[in-house]
Design a protein around this motif. Sequence first.
Motif, PDB file in Angstrom:
ATOM      1  N   ASP A  51      10.472 -16.216  11.110  1.00  0.00           N
ATOM      2  CA  ASP A  51       9.634 -15.301  11.360  1.00  0.00           C
ATOM      3  C   ASP A  51      10.142 -14.137  10.725  1.00  0.00           C
ATOM      4  O   ASP A  51      11.586 -13.642  10.894  1.00  0.00           O
ATOM      5  CB  ASP A  51       9.246 -15.082  12.748  1.00  0.00           C
ATOM      6  CG  ASP A  51       8.152 -16.236  13.383  1.00  0.00           C
ATOM      7  OD1 ASP A  51       7.656 -16.730  12.323  1.00  0.00           O
ATOM      8  OD2 ASP A  51       8.564 -16.443  14.501  1.00  0.00           O
ATOM      9  N   ILE A  52       9.244 -13.150  10.077  1.00  0.00           N
ATOM     10  CA  ILE A  52       9.631 -11.608   9.937  1.00  0.00           C
ATOM     11  C   ILE A  52       8.660 -11.072  10.723  1.00  0.00           C
ATOM     12  O   ILE A  52       7.474 -11.010  10.680  1.00  0.00           O
ATOM     13  CB  ILE A  52       9.411 -11.305   8.430  1.00  0.00           C
ATOM     14  CG1 ILE A  52      10.090 -12.471   7.770  1.00  0.00           C
ATOM     15  CG2 ILE A  52       9.662 -10.020   8.081  1.00  0.00           C
ATOM     16  CD1 ILE A  52       9.782 -12.437   5.957  1.00  0.00           C
ATOM     17  N   PHE A  53       9.306  -9.995  11.446  1.00  0.00           N
ATOM     18  CA  PHE A  53       8.514  -9.077  12.375  1.00  0.00           C
ATOM     19  C   PHE A  53       8.488  -7.708  11.618  1.00  0.00           C
ATOM     20  O   PHE A  53       9.341  -7.215  11.224  1.00  0.00           O
ATOM     21  CB  PHE A  53       9.198  -8.916  13.965  1.00  0.00           C
ATOM     22  CG  PHE A  53       9.165 -10.155  14.651  1.00  0.00           C
ATOM     23  CD1 PHE A  53       8.530 -10.004  15.748  1.00  0.00           C
ATOM     24  CD2 PHE A  53       9.906 -11.152  14.320  1.00  0.00           C
ATOM     25  CE1 PHE A  53       8.325 -11.292  16.608  1.00  0.00           C
ATOM     26  CE2 PHE A  53       9.761 -12.236  15.249  1.00  0.00           C
ATOM     27  CZ  PHE A  53       8.995 -12.330  16.277  1.00  0.00           C
ATOM     28  N   VAL A  54       7.097  -7.304  11.442  1.00  0.00           N
ATOM     29  CA  VAL A  54       7.052  -5.925  10.575  1.00  0.00           C
ATOM     30  C   VAL A  54       6.611  -5.045  11.443  1.00  0.00           C
ATOM     31  O   VAL A  54       5.464  -5.167  12.221  1.00  0.00           O
ATOM     32  CB  VAL A  54       5.933  -6.436   9.478  1.00  0.00           C
ATOM     33  CG1 VAL A  54       5.716  -5.212   8.461  1.00  0.00           C
ATOM     34  CG2 VAL A  54       6.439  -7.846   8.616  1.00  0.00           C
ATOM     35  N   PHE A  55       6.840  -3.904  11.033  1.00  0.00           N
ATOM     36  CA  PHE A  55       6.749  -2.519  11.838  1.00  0.00           C
ATOM     37  C   PHE A  55       6.368  -1.580  10.704  1.00  0.00           C
ATOM     38  O   PHE A  55       7.109  -1.395   9.639  1.00  0.00           O
ATOM     39  CB  PHE A  55       7.760  -1.940  12.509  1.00  0.00           C
ATOM     40  CG  PHE A  55       8.571  -3.053  13.411  1.00  0.00           C
ATOM     41  CD1 PHE A  55       8.102  -3.383  14.750  1.00  0.00           C
ATOM     42  CD2 PHE A  55       9.513  -3.980  13.200  1.00  0.00           C
ATOM     43  CE1 PHE A  55       8.382  -4.233  15.581  1.00  0.00           C
ATOM     44  CE2 PHE A  55       9.829  -4.843  13.811  1.00  0.00           C
ATOM     45  CZ  PHE A  55       9.590  -4.943  15.259  1.00  0.00           C
ATOM     46  N   THR A  56       5.146  -0.970  10.783  1.00  0.00           N
ATOM     47  CA  THR A  56       4.667  -0.221   9.772  1.00  0.00           C
ATOM     48  C   THR A  56       4.340   1.410  10.312  1.00  0.00           C
ATOM     49  O   THR A  56       3.822   1.407  11.355  1.00  0.00           O
ATOM     50  CB  THR A  56       3.310  -0.978   9.122  1.00  0.00           C
ATOM     51  OG1 THR A  56       3.546  -1.997   8.788  1.00  0.00           O
ATOM     52  CG2 THR A  56       2.752   0.114   8.033  1.00  0.00           C
ATOM     53  N   LYS A  57       4.750   2.252   9.283  1.00  0.00           N
ATOM     54  CA  LYS A  57       4.337   3.667   9.775  1.00  0.00           C
ATOM     55  C   LYS A  57       2.818   3.897   9.426  1.00  0.00           C
ATOM     56  O   LYS A  57       2.155   3.510   8.642  1.00  0.00           O
ATOM     57  CB  LYS A  57       5.009   4.722   9.111  1.00  0.00           C
ATOM     58  CG  LYS A  57       4.802   6.083   9.393  1.00  0.00           C
ATOM     59  CD  LYS A  57       5.687   7.084   8.522  1.00  0.00           C
ATOM     60  CE  LYS A  57       5.711   8.512   8.840  1.00  0.00           C
ATOM     61  NZ  LYS A  57       5.136   8.837   9.991  1.00  0.00           N
TER      62      LYS A  57
ATOM     63  N   ASN B 268       0.677  -1.266   0.071  1.00  0.00           N
ATOM     64  CA  ASN B 268      -0.015  -0.099   0.070  1.00  0.00           C
ATOM     65  C   ASN B 268       0.792   1.098   0.035  1.00  0.00           C
ATOM     66  O   ASN B 268       0.539   2.310   0.314  1.00  0.00           O
ATOM     67  CB  ASN B 268      -0.821  -0.098   1.263  1.00  0.00           C
ATOM     68  CG  ASN B 268      -1.871  -1.112   1.044  1.00  0.00           C
ATOM     69  OD1 ASN B 268      -2.620  -1.546   0.137  1.00  0.00           O
ATOM     70  ND2 ASN B 268      -2.241  -1.725   2.246  1.00  0.00           N
ATOM     71  N   ASN B 269       2.149   0.984  -0.145  1.00  0.00           N
ATOM     72  CA  ASN B 269       2.976   1.988  -0.295  1.00  0.00           C
ATOM     73  C   ASN B 269       3.452   2.753   1.031  1.00  0.00           C
ATOM     74  O   ASN B 269       3.602   4.212   1.033  1.00  0.00           O
ATOM     75  CB  ASN B 269       2.613   3.405  -1.319  1.00  0.00           C
ATOM     76  CG  ASN B 269       3.962   3.919  -2.149  1.00  0.00           C
ATOM     77  OD1 ASN B 269       4.828   3.109  -2.167  1.00  0.00           O
ATOM     78  ND2 ASN B 269       3.836   4.913  -2.509  1.00  0.00           N
ATOM     79  N   ASN B 270       3.286   1.992   2.210  1.00  0.00           N
ATOM     80  CA  ASN B 270       3.507   2.553   3.409  1.00  0.00           C
ATOM     81  C   ASN B 270       4.858   2.232   3.878  1.00  0.00           C
ATOM     82  O   ASN B 270       5.382   1.214   3.594  1.00  0.00           O
ATOM     83  CB  ASN B 270       2.604   1.858   4.431  1.00  0.00           C
ATOM     84  CG  ASN B 270       1.102   2.280   4.157  1.00  0.00           C
ATOM     85  OD1 ASN B 270       0.776   3.274   4.047  1.00  0.00           O
ATOM     86  ND2 ASN B 270       0.435   1.206   4.443  1.00  0.00           N
ATOM     87  N   ASP B 271       5.463   3.181   4.448  1.00  0.00           N
ATOM     88  CA  ASP B 271       6.722   2.922   5.192  1.00  0.00           C
ATOM     89  C   ASP B 271       6.735   1.746   6.277  1.00  0.00           C
ATOM     90  O   ASP B 271       5.772   1.684   6.973  1.00  0.00           O
ATOM     91  CB  ASP B 271       7.321   3.990   5.780  1.00  0.00           C
ATOM     92  CG  ASP B 271       7.532   5.460   4.816  1.00  0.00           C
ATOM     93  OD1 ASP B 271       8.399   5.162   4.039  1.00  0.00           O
ATOM     94  OD2 ASP B 271       6.885   6.368   5.040  1.00  0.00           O
ATOM     95  N   SER B 272       7.687   0.830   5.931  1.00  0.00           N
ATOM     96  CA  SER B 272       7.753  -0.260   6.722  1.00  0.00           C
ATOM     97  C   SER B 272       9.092  -0.687   7.134  1.00  0.00           C
ATOM     98  O   SER B 272      10.019  -0.450   6.133  1.00  0.00           O
ATOM     99  CB  SER B 272       6.743  -1.405   6.514  1.00  0.00           C
ATOM    100  OG  SER B 272       7.335  -1.925   5.095  1.00  0.00           O
ATOM    101  N   TYR B 273       9.299  -1.260   8.068  1.00  0.00           N
ATOM    102  CA  TYR B 273      10.701  -2.081   8.484  1.00  0.00           C
ATOM    103  C   TYR B 273      10.471  -3.577   8.772  1.00  0.00           C
ATOM    104  O   TYR B 273       9.421  -3.831   9.243  1.00  0.00           O
ATOM    105  CB  TYR B 273      11.297  -1.257   9.643  1.00  0.00           C
ATOM    106  CG  TYR B 273      11.993   0.015   9.468  1.00  0.00           C
ATOM    107  CD1 TYR B 273      13.309   0.035   8.921  1.00  0.00           C
ATOM    108  CD2 TYR B 273      11.084   1.087   9.087  1.00  0.00           C
ATOM    109  CE1 TYR B 273      13.967   1.329   8.592  1.00  0.00           C
ATOM    110  CE2 TYR B 273      11.863   2.266   8.889  1.00  0.00           C
ATOM    111  CZ  TYR B 273      13.274   2.548   8.689  1.00  0.00           C
ATOM    112  OH  TYR B 273      13.794   3.559   8.234  1.00  0.00           O
TER     113      TYR B 273
END
Length: 137
Positions: A117-123, A105-110
């Motif tokens: 596992d992949i831990f995802v952090f989204t703005k 969705n074109n959001n900044d994420s890390y």
Amino acid sequence: MKTLLTLAFALSVMQLAPAFAAAPKKAVASPEVQKEFEGFITKFRVAVKANDPAAVATMTRLPFMAEDSVRDAAQFRAKIYATSFTAKKRSCLLRSKAIYDRDGNNNDSYAIFCGDDIFVFTKTPSGFLFTDISVND
């Protein structure tokens, strides 16, 4: 023979050039986004290091992964934290580098990769939040 080798090399480079030109560029976070994430991940890691599921829940978008069964901090603690924040995963979260990207969705994420596992952090509009655990395939 030397001229023939030079010509063959030049032709192979010309054939590869479009592939390199078409390769997607690696996303780069703006300095503002980097600074905001650094502040967030520092607090998140303090909570993880303290093994504090309540603090982690305050930095998590709830309902977690849009699951109705994980709507509040107590459900997050029981259903997600208990199984996904093992000592090994917490250690990984504390030491591993976060990788920046833009989501679908074109959001900044890390993302932080920890074993399977992949831990995802989204703005989000309210700042960065822990938003997802994906499978590292």
